[in-house]
Scaffold this active site. Structure first.
Site, PDB file in Angstrom:
ATOM      1  N   PRO A  12       0.907  -1.142  -0.184  1.00  0.00           N
ATOM      2  CA  PRO A  12       0.074  -0.038   0.043  1.00  0.00           C
ATOM      3  C   PRO A  12       0.800   1.231  -0.346  1.00  0.00           C
ATOM      4  O   PRO A  12       1.827   1.445   0.513  1.00  0.00           O
ATOM      5  CB  PRO A  12      -0.811  -0.230   1.346  1.00  0.00           C
ATOM      6  N   ASN A  13       0.193   2.363  -0.765  1.00  0.00           N
ATOM      7  CA  ASN A  13       0.830   3.496  -0.804  1.00  0.00           C
ATOM      8  C   ASN A  13       1.957   3.752  -1.713  1.00  0.00           C
ATOM      9  O   ASN A  13       2.450   4.823  -1.965  1.00  0.00           O
ATOM     10  CB  ASN A  13       1.116   4.292   0.650  1.00  0.00           C
ATOM     11  N   ARG A  59       4.009  11.121  -1.708  1.00  0.00           N
ATOM     12  CA  ARG A  59       3.970  10.798  -0.353  1.00  0.00           C
ATOM     13  C   ARG A  59       5.256  10.910   0.378  1.00  0.00           C
ATOM     14  O   ARG A  59       6.383  10.310  -0.091  1.00  0.00           O
ATOM     15  CB  ARG A  59       3.536   9.371  -0.208  1.00  0.00           C
ATOM     16  N   TYR A  61      10.849   9.000   1.214  1.00  0.00           N
ATOM     17  CA  TYR A  61      10.540   7.816   0.180  1.00  0.00           C
ATOM     18  C   TYR A  61      11.152   8.324  -1.149  1.00  0.00           C
ATOM     19  O   TYR A  61      11.033   7.548  -2.073  1.00  0.00           O
ATOM     20  CB  TYR A  61       9.071   7.605  -0.103  1.00  0.00           C
ATOM     21  N   ASN A  95       7.994  -5.680  -1.149  1.00  0.00           N
ATOM     22  CA  ASN A  95       7.994  -4.385  -0.556  1.00  0.00           C
ATOM     23  C   ASN A  95       6.621  -4.525   0.251  1.00  0.00           C
ATOM     24  O   ASN A  95       5.575  -3.806  -0.510  1.00  0.00           O
ATOM     25  CB  ASN A  95       8.550  -3.166  -1.162  1.00  0.00           C
ATOM     26  N   ALA A 133       3.280  -0.681   4.685  1.00  0.00           N
ATOM     27  CA  ALA A 133       2.484  -0.590   5.760  1.00  0.00           C
ATOM     28  C   ALA A 133       2.090  -2.286   6.234  1.00  0.00           C
ATOM     29  O   ALA A 133       2.137  -2.511   7.634  1.00  0.00           O
ATOM     30  CB  ALA A 133       1.532   0.052   6.029  1.00  0.00           C
ATOM     31  N   GLU A 148      12.708  -9.381   1.356  1.00  0.00           N
ATOM     32  CA  GLU A 148      11.934  -8.102   1.810  1.00  0.00           C
ATOM     33  C   GLU A 148      12.891  -6.739   1.467  1.00  0.00           C
ATOM     34  O   GLU A 148      14.070  -6.812   1.946  1.00  0.00           O
ATOM     35  CB  GLU A 148      11.787  -8.167   3.385  1.00  0.00           C
ATOM     36  N   HIS A 152      12.766  -2.529   1.643  1.00  0.00           N
ATOM     37  CA  HIS A 152      12.055  -1.204   2.205  1.00  0.00           C
ATOM     38  C   HIS A 152      13.186  -0.124   1.452  1.00  0.00           C
ATOM     39  O   HIS A 152      14.208   0.020   1.351  1.00  0.00           O
ATOM     40  CB  HIS A 152      11.984  -1.181   3.479  1.00  0.00           C
ATOM     41  N   ARG A 202      13.481   4.215  11.976  1.00  0.00           N
ATOM     42  CA  ARG A 202      12.163   4.941  12.257  1.00  0.00           C
ATOM     43  C   ARG A 202      11.415   4.755  13.354  1.00  0.00           C
ATOM     44  O   ARG A 202      12.044   4.330  14.465  1.00  0.00           O
ATOM     45  CB  ARG A 202      11.375   4.721  10.928  1.00  0.00           C
TER      46      ARG A 202
END
Length: 149
Positions: free
Chosen positions: A9-10, A17, A22, A73, A76, A97, A99, A106
């Site tokens: 998502p996103n 965003r 990002y 990825n 969220a 994975e 990111h 974070r």
């Protein structure tokens, strides 16, 4: 080698965003980057993005018997989705994975990754390059050049 590049998502909002976290490049730029290095490395890559957990689970399940690995990825859903973890475990494909940001630096809640439990490696904080690093890692695994983990 066939890889599924799965984005949660996103990620479709890249460039809009929180560009300070990002980056300013768009999702279309990410897709072009992935397609470019796949051609260069001789990988057949399929790219999929969804804001819906079930669609991501469906994509993982559809990869069974068709793909050699998954670069994911989960965005969220990293921190919340047992469903993605279970889907990855069910298909038994090598998964890495990725990111864009360094999640280890974070918020506290971002330190939890359910998906990581089904992945052989994580690349975080390398921006778009993390996807290439993941693909190269899977290529090396498939070629028997490095051990899992």
């Amino acid at each position: 080698m066939k890889l599924l590049f799965l984005n949660g998502p996103n990620l479709n909002m890249l460039g809009i965003r929180e560009p300070d976290i990002y980056g300013k490049q768009t999702y279309a730029a990410l897709e072009a980057y992935i397609q470019g290095f796949c051609r260069e490395l001789g990988i057949e890559g399929e790219i999929f993005q969804s804001n819906h957990e079930g669609a991501l689970v469906d994509a993982i399940q559809a990869a069974y018997g068709k793909m050699d690995g998954i670069v994911i990825n989960p965005a969220a859903y990293t921190h919340t989705s047992v469903a993605l973890l279970d889907a990855l475990k069910a298909v038994g494909l090598l998964a890495v994975e990725v990111h864009l940001s360094d999640v280890s630096k974070r918020e506290d809640f971002r330190q939890v990754s359910y998906v990581r439990l089904a992945c052989c490696k994580t690349f975080a904080g390398h921006g778009f390059e993390g996807y290439r690093m993941a693909a190269e890692y899977l290529l090396a695994l498939k070629g028997g050049m490095i051990g899992e983990g």
